[in-house]
Design an enzyme around this catalytic site. Structure first.
Site, PDB file in Angstrom:
ATOM      1  N   ASP A   1       0.864  -1.176   0.000  1.00 10.65           N
ATOM      2  CA  ASP A   1       0.000   0.000   0.000  1.00 10.65           C
ATOM      3  C   ASP A   1       0.905   1.231   0.000  1.00 10.65           C
ATOM      4  O   ASP A   1       2.090   1.149   0.306  1.00 10.65           O
ATOM      5  CB  ASP A   1      -0.981  -0.025   1.173  1.00 10.65           C
ATOM      6  CG  ASP A   1      -0.299   0.103   2.512  1.00 10.65           C
ATOM      7  OD1 ASP A   1       0.884   0.488   2.550  1.00 10.65           O
ATOM      8  OD2 ASP A   1      -0.944  -0.191   3.518  1.00 10.65           O
TER       9      ASP A   1
ATOM     10  N   ASP B   1      -7.873  -6.645   2.395  1.00  9.17           N
ATOM     11  CA  ASP B   1      -6.801  -6.865   3.363  1.00  9.17           C
ATOM     12  C   ASP B   1      -7.294  -6.359   4.699  1.00  9.17           C
ATOM     13  O   ASP B   1      -8.160  -5.489   4.767  1.00  9.17           O
ATOM     14  CB  ASP B   1      -5.529  -6.083   2.992  1.00  9.17           C
ATOM     15  CG  ASP B   1      -5.670  -4.614   3.338  1.00  9.17           C
ATOM     16  OD1 ASP B   1      -6.381  -3.900   2.611  1.00  9.17           O
ATOM     17  OD2 ASP B   1      -5.113  -4.182   4.360  1.00  9.17           O
TER      18      ASP B   1
ATOM     19  N   CYS C   1     -12.984 -25.721  10.739  1.00  9.46           N
ATOM     20  CA  CYS C   1     -11.844 -24.996  10.158  1.00  9.46           C
ATOM     21  C   CYS C   1     -10.797 -25.981   9.658  1.00  9.46           C
ATOM     22  O   CYS C   1     -10.435 -26.921  10.360  1.00  9.46           O
ATOM     23  CB  CYS C   1     -11.232 -24.070  11.207  1.00  9.46           C
ATOM     24  SG  CYS C   1      -9.767 -23.198  10.623  1.00  9.46           S
TER      25      CYS C   1
ATOM     26  N   CYS D   1      -7.620 -25.484   9.239  1.00 12.84           N
ATOM     27  CA  CYS D   1      -6.227 -25.064   9.496  1.00 12.84           C
ATOM     28  C   CYS D   1      -5.456 -26.074  10.341  1.00 12.84           C
ATOM     29  O   CYS D   1      -6.027 -26.936  11.009  1.00 12.84           O
ATOM     30  CB  CYS D   1      -6.192 -23.669  10.128  1.00 12.84           C
ATOM     31  SG  CYS D   1      -6.262 -23.615  11.920  1.00 12.84           S
TER      32      CYS D   1
ATOM     33  N   CYS E   1      -6.281 -26.086  14.137  1.00  7.51           N
ATOM     34  CA  CYS E   1      -7.501 -26.806  14.507  1.00  7.51           C
ATOM     35  C   CYS E   1      -7.328 -28.321  14.344  1.00  7.51           C
ATOM     36  O   CYS E   1      -7.981 -29.104  15.031  1.00  7.51           O
ATOM     37  CB  CYS E   1      -8.684 -26.290  13.698  1.00  7.51           C
ATOM     38  SG  CYS E   1      -9.175 -24.631  14.226  1.00  7.51           S
TER      39      CYS E   1
ATOM     40  N   HIS F   1      -4.697 -19.462  12.985  1.00  6.69           N
ATOM     41  CA  HIS F   1      -6.090 -19.888  12.836  1.00  6.69           C
ATOM     42  C   HIS F   1      -6.952 -18.768  12.233  1.00  6.69           C
ATOM     43  O   HIS F   1      -7.715 -19.020  11.287  1.00  6.69           O
ATOM     44  CB  HIS F   1      -6.682 -20.338  14.176  1.00  6.69           C
ATOM     45  CG  HIS F   1      -8.172 -20.372  14.145  1.00  6.69           C
ATOM     46  ND1 HIS F   1      -8.887 -21.390  13.550  1.00  6.69           N
ATOM     47  CD2 HIS F   1      -9.096 -19.453  14.563  1.00  6.69           C
ATOM     48  CE1 HIS F   1     -10.178 -21.116  13.622  1.00  6.69           C
ATOM     49  NE2 HIS F   1     -10.337 -19.950  14.226  1.00  6.69           N
TER      50      HIS F   1
HETATM   51 ZN   LIG Z   1      -8.448 -23.166  12.554  1.00  5.91          ZN
END
Ligand SMILES: [Zn+2]
Length: 366
Positions: free
Chosen positions: A92, A263, A301, A303, A306, A332
């Protein structure tokens, strides 16, 4: 020939999914871009970026030009190589940070004091382009003037005029053919000024269009009509980027209006403060009720955190002040948000975007 080619692949109402192709690779939309303000997403390293599903990582021109300086970053081959990140980067212009320092502004540029050492720095639209060419991201943004909201109409008008004049100067100064330059639409929450700013920015002609100056104090109900008024005048074949917005309700509403990329620092900021984003809303991971829970932060989730860690473990780390808690929650929150964007993309392709929009709003429209 634009350094970014954008192809819309599916639409559902005004929502759209697509692929943008830059000189160094492509990215799919709708897209959430995590922010590495000073060259790193806080608590993460480049190795983590791909694992959370990031395609573009932001850098902040204001901070990077002061420390370590754009010349040094250029010596390492640009921001991506400097950070060891193989994906795409966007810088930016620093306008948002500079204006938060209440600089002296004139038509030619801004004068502000460095937050690092108090030195006086002169910054112009041309300098923003030059610095960002050295930082070498795949996409750079023009220097704009971002008024706080609420602001009187004459303040919003002045910012719109300056942003427009500075955009023309940025375009004239930009000469790096492998790097895209995005213009920025301003205009506060005035629909007419948003429409005018969009038209004038499109007349100049950019590789993509940022919509700036939103989510800076106004309500979502005030933001969305202003956003819609801007989008109405943006071309279909260029990416649209709503800057600095990342709460789940705004993400789903803005995609519904036709925004492609976003963003936000909220995901990592909340993570550092012990808050998790989940499919049932936000929760404080430190809460006592998590102490004995052998369950992930969010069972839906995908990820790594998790897959591996329990709420009880993360709660313990927070209780004893282990920095790893901030890291796990940041990973996460970013991965969860990117997964939400992927779910939006699938929903658009399947023609059931509005169903997902209503599901997200039922949890997050508070
Ligand atoms: Zn997660």
């Amino acid at each position: 020939m634009h350094p970014v080619q954008f192809e819309v692949e599916a639409t559902d109402g005004a929502a759209r999914s697509g692929t943008a192709t830059t000189a160094n690779g492509s990215y799919t939309t709708p897209l959430f871009m995590p922010v590495g303000t000073r060259g790193a997403i806080k608590y993460l390293s480049a190795d983590d970026y791909a694992r959370v599903g990031a395609q573009i990582v932001l850098g902040n021109t204001y901070h990077l030009m002061l420390r370590p300086g754009s010349e040094l970053v250029a010596k390492f081959g640009g921001l991506g190589k400097f950070a060891g990140w193989d994906g795409l980067t966007l810088t930016d212009s620093g306008g948002f940070q500079v204006f938060s320092l209440e600089p002296k502004v004139d038509d030619a540029g801004v004068t502000f004091k460095s937050t690092y050492d108090g030195s006086t720095i002169r910054f112009t639209p041309e300098e923003a382009v030059r610095v960002q060419q050295e930082l070498g991201a795949d996409i750079q943004m023009v220097l704009d003037q971002c008024p706080p909201l609420p602001s009187p109409p004459d303040v919003v008008r002045t910012a719109l005029e300056r942003t427009s004049a500075w955009a023309a100067r940025a375009k004239a100064a930009h000469d790096r053919p492998d790097q895209a330059l995005f213009g920025i639409v301003q205009g506060g929450i005035s629909e007419s000024m948003r429409a005018e700013s969009a038209q004038r920015t499109v007349e100049l002609g950019f590789d993509g269009y940022g919509i700036g100056g939103l989510s800076v104090g106004e309500t979502r109900a005030e933001m969305l009509p202003a956003l819609a008024a801007a989008i109405e005048h943006l071309p279909d074949d260029r990416p649209r980027y709503l800057m600095g917005v990342g709460d789940p309700a705004s993400l789903v509403e803005a995609v519904g209006l036709g925004v492609d990329q976003f963003d936000c620092v909220m995901q990592t900021r909340l993570g550092r403060h012990g808050t998790a984003l989940t499919s049932t809303g936000r929760f404080q991971a430190k809460a006592a009720r998590n102490a004995e829970l052998d369950e992930p932060l969010d069972a839906n989730c995908p990820c790594d955190v998790c897959a591996r860690h329990s709420r009880g473990y993360i709660r313990h780390l927070l209780q004893v002040g282990e920095p790893t808690a901030s890291r796990l929650l940041s990973i996460h929150n970013v991965a969860w948000t990117i997964d939400l964007m992927n779910r939006m993309r699938s929903a658009i392709e399947a023609g059931r975007f509005d169903e997902l929009r209503r599901e997200v709003l039922s949890v997050w429209d508070t």
